[in-house]
Design an enzyme around this catalytic site. Structure first.
Site, short mmCIF file in Angstrom:
data_model
loop_
_atom_site.label_atom_id
_atom_site.label_comp_id
_atom_site.label_asym_id
_atom_site.label_seq_id
_atom_site.Cartn_x
_atom_site.Cartn_y
_atom_site.Cartn_z
N GLU A 9 -4.57 -4.89 10.58
CA GLU A 9 -5.65 -4.15 9.92
C GLU A 9 -6.87 -5.07 9.76
OE1 GLU A 9 -5.23 -2.30 5.91
OE2 GLU A 9 -4.97 -0.47 7.06
N HIS B 246 20.22 -10.14 19.79
CA HIS B 246 21.16 -9.17 20.36
C HIS B 246 20.46 -7.84 20.61
CE1 HIS B 246 24.45 -11.97 19.57
NE2 HIS B 246 23.70 -12.29 18.53
N LYS C 74 -7.29 9.70 8.76
CA LYS C 74 -7.25 10.44 7.48
C LYS C 74 -8.10 11.70 7.58
CE LYS C 74 -6.71 6.49 4.39
NZ LYS C 74 -7.44 5.64 3.47
O1 G6P Z 1 -4.14 1.24 -2.33
P1 G6P Z 1 -4.66 2.46 -1.72
O2 G6P Z 1 -6.10 2.70 -2.05
O3 G6P Z 1 -3.81 3.65 -2.01
O4 G6P Z 1 -4.63 2.26 -0.16
C1 G6P Z 1 -3.46 2.11 0.55
C2 G6P Z 1 -3.77 1.75 1.97
O5 G6P Z 1 -4.49 2.82 2.51
C3 G6P Z 1 -5.23 2.67 3.64
O6 G6P Z 1 -5.30 3.65 4.49
C4 G6P Z 1 -5.79 1.36 4.01
O7 G6P Z 1 -5.97 1.29 5.38
C5 G6P Z 1 -4.93 0.24 3.53
O8 G6P Z 1 -5.63 -0.95 3.66
C6 G6P Z 1 -4.52 0.46 2.11
O9 G6P Z 1 -3.73 -0.62 1.69
#
Ligand code: G6P
Length: 616
Positions: A395, A424, A529
């Site tokens: 990332e 293995h 997303k």
């Molecule tokens: O901690 P949060 O805001 O829920 O995010 C959780 C995760 O979501 C994402 O999509 C990011 O790419 C991550 O870097 C992050 O750790």
């Protein structure tokens, strides 16, 4: 007429070892060092390396430099090993980079870039906006040495949070803070709800460091998979009443985490339990999660700071609270990280293990991610290190554009589980198959606590086998020109785990500077997303269209094309098919005529008409 779901589904003797004499490994100062020229002679292409590495992509140079075979002469290799061996005496940590074939010329060429990277790192630690796209400081190094924070207010926030974490964990473990209706009269389980950086560090640390009988056992919900969530809740059973639910989300709005929370809250309601008396939030102030926790009066809230990224949050409340609740010495984790931070601030490449790692990565991957990083810890408890590093490295480094806006498509792929188990499974390919990787061995010298070892055959313990497997694999891979790095620690302790985390955090930051990218944002994650949100919006439209047709007299079954047209989304017909297929498989009152193997033959309608929705 048949439900679509139906159509779609086809198918010895004990020998104490505590009296052994401990011989410190390879004290550099006590050895006479040979010059490096011999050990690297086969790799050197002196005179051919001329371009300015600080300005150009050096892949061409690397290719030239890499034309020679790896050093195979045992004596020269031993000299290379000794010459390049890094030791952190206090931490008992070693880094062997001798099985990466970089030449002295390459190191010299990289030196200016490293100096620039060290400077950038210094600026970052002083509070520069090191994440320019998001206009953020990057402050995970301050978490283990609050005095380094560029503003007194930040120092106070860090120290206050750490104290609060310790106090809360002590209160829970001692039973002072307890659930209202548990027969045990204390919390016995932690259910951690979070994803990505809000799960991977706590998962890795729990696996690595939790004692055999922790004061609280931990489980994780790190997905929006209903089956996985149900499984975790079912496994808790009646212990739900003594479960502390720790909801972790920096943003406080990640859908998977929100769904996990809603599912757990439903389970609490069904069990007649008051969730607010057992819920804890770790999130940024005023996030949706923070506000929910405050309004509902959860047991506790801990802050996540704007200047700490999810994947570097293990030493914030995100990692420290779950660890402390399991009885792990979090101050020791911080000490280990801080000691490693001190070591990785060195501007001398050979004295800086993070810089050495970055150098190896650059060499092995041609500075463009041309090889994968295979992480092989020879220790079961470090199993999740590769998964943790996957996010940290991929990332951070997997970026389309560099800091100057050039399209670079950078990154290094990371995978691995543990040795010797993987021997293995896929080591066959590593040894003989496609040559697209380099290995990182993690070696743990101490096999068992003192006094517990025994020889399962004369002169050989179980741990000797593990050791032999590691050394054998390293040699066999190298003999076939497969490069490797070896990180050695004495034991898996809070201190060494803290140091490993800090080592890789810094290596990633330095490497990002070498390839001129922003390691601290993740713009690509948003695309998935957003697309997921669009799919769910389309699903709602599909349902509305089907509902309207199903409310007609007689019911009007629709082809996929008709559904797509009425949704004003003819271009999304494939997605509409997938939506219908998924809903049909999940008892959503959706009926299909035809064969789902021939989507064009399908006609779909709902088993019931919802008039309220129709006229809404
Ligand atoms: O901690 P949060 O805001 O829920 O995010 C959780 C995760 O979501 C994402 O999509 C990011 O790419 C991550 O870097 C992050 O750790």
């Amino acid at each position: 007429m048949a439900a679509l779901s139906g159509l779609c589904s086809s198918s010895p003797s004990l020998k104490p070892t505590h009296d052994r004499v401990v011989i410190p490994l390879f004290r550099k100062s006590s050895l006479a060092f040979p010059t490096r020229s011999n050990s690297c002679s086969k790799l050197s292409v002196a005179g051919e390396v001329s371009a300015d590495l600080s300005k150009t992509n050096s892949v061409g140079i690397l290719k030239k430099a890499k034309q020679g075979a790896l050093e195979k002469d045992p004596k020269a290799l031993w000299r290379r090993y000794v010459d390049w061996l890094y030791q952190h005496k206090e931490l008992g940590l070693y880094l062997d980079v001798s099985r990466i074939g970089f030449s002295d010329e390459f190191v010299a060429e990289m030196e200016p870039r490293f100096q620039a990277a060290f400077k950038a790192m210094e600026d970052l630690e002083k509070g520069a906006i090191a994440n320019p796209d998001e206009g953020r400081m990057v402050g995970h190094y301050w978490l283990r040495n609050a005095k380094l924070a560029p503003k007194p207010i930040l120092q106070v926030q860090i120290e206050k949070t750490l104290d609060a974490v310790c106090k809360f964990a002590d209160g829970v473990i001692s039973g002072k803070i307890k659930p209202p209706s548990s027969p045990e009269g204390r919390f016995t389980q932690i259910l951690s709800v979070g994803i990505g950086g809000s799960a991977l560090g706590p998962q890795f640390v729990a696996e690595a460091l939790a004692p055999d009988n922790p004061p609280l056992k931990i489980r994780f919900i790190d997905n929006t998979d209903p089956g996985g969530i149900d499984h975790q809740i079912a496994q808790l059973g009646p212990e739900l009443a003594s479960t502390l639910v720790v909801v972790i989300s920096k943003s406080g709005g990640t859908p998977e985490t929100r769904n996990g929370l809603l599912e757990v809250q439903k389970a609490f309601r069904e069990a007649g339990l008051d969730f607010s008396k057992q819920g804890v939030a770790i999130t940024q102030e005023n996030s949706l999660l923070d506000n929910t926790a405050r309004i509902e009066g959860w047991v506790a809230r801990f802050p996540m700071f704007d200047w700490v990224g999810g994947r570097t949050s293990e030493m914030s409340a995100v990692g420290l609270l779950p660890a402390a609740l399991q009885g792990i010495d979090i101050r020791e984790m911080l000490v280990g990280a801080s000691m490693m931070d001190n070591a990785t601030r060195s501007r001398v490449l050979k004295d800086n293990p993070a810089a050495l790692l970055a150098l190896c990565w650059y060499w092995a991957c041609d500075g463009v991610g041309s090889k994968d990083m295979v992480i092989l810890p020879y220790k079961d408890s470090l199993l999740l290190f590769s998964r943790y590093l996957q996010q940290l490295v991929m990332e951070s480094l997997g970026k389309e554009f560099d800091l100057d806006g050039n399209r670079v498509n950078q990154g290094i792929s990371v995978y691995g589980n543990k040795g010797s188990t993987d021997q293995h499974a896929y080591i066959q390919q590593l040894r003989e198959g496609v040559h697209n990787f380099f290995v990182t061995f993690i070696e743990v010298l101490r096999d068992r606590p003192p006094g517990h070892d025994w020889e399962l055959e004369p002169g050989v313990t179980c741990g000797d086998y593990l050791f032999g497997m590691l050394q054998g694999t390293r040699s066999a891979l190298y003999a076939n020109d497969r490069e490797s790095v070896t990180v050695t620690v004495q034991e898996v302790t809070p201190r060494s785990v803290g140091a490993l985390v800090a080592l890789y955090e810094r290596a990633v930051g330095l490497y990002a500077s070498l390839v001129n990218i922003n390691a601290y944002h993740q713009p690509g994650v948003e695309a998935g997303k957003k697309a997921a949100g669009e799919v769910l919006a389309l699903q709602k439209r599909v349902l509305a269209v089907l509902n309207e047709a199903s409310c007609k007299e007689p019911v009007e079954p629709l082809t996929l094309e008709e559904v797509a047209e009425r949704c004003h989304a003819p271009e999304d017909i494939e997605m509409i098919y997938k939506i219908i297929e998924h809903m049909a498989a999940n008892d959503r009152a959706l009926i299909a005529e035809g064969d789902c193997g021939s989507p064009n033959s399908l006609k779909v309608f709902l088993g019931e008409c919802n008039l309220d929705e129709l006229y809404a």
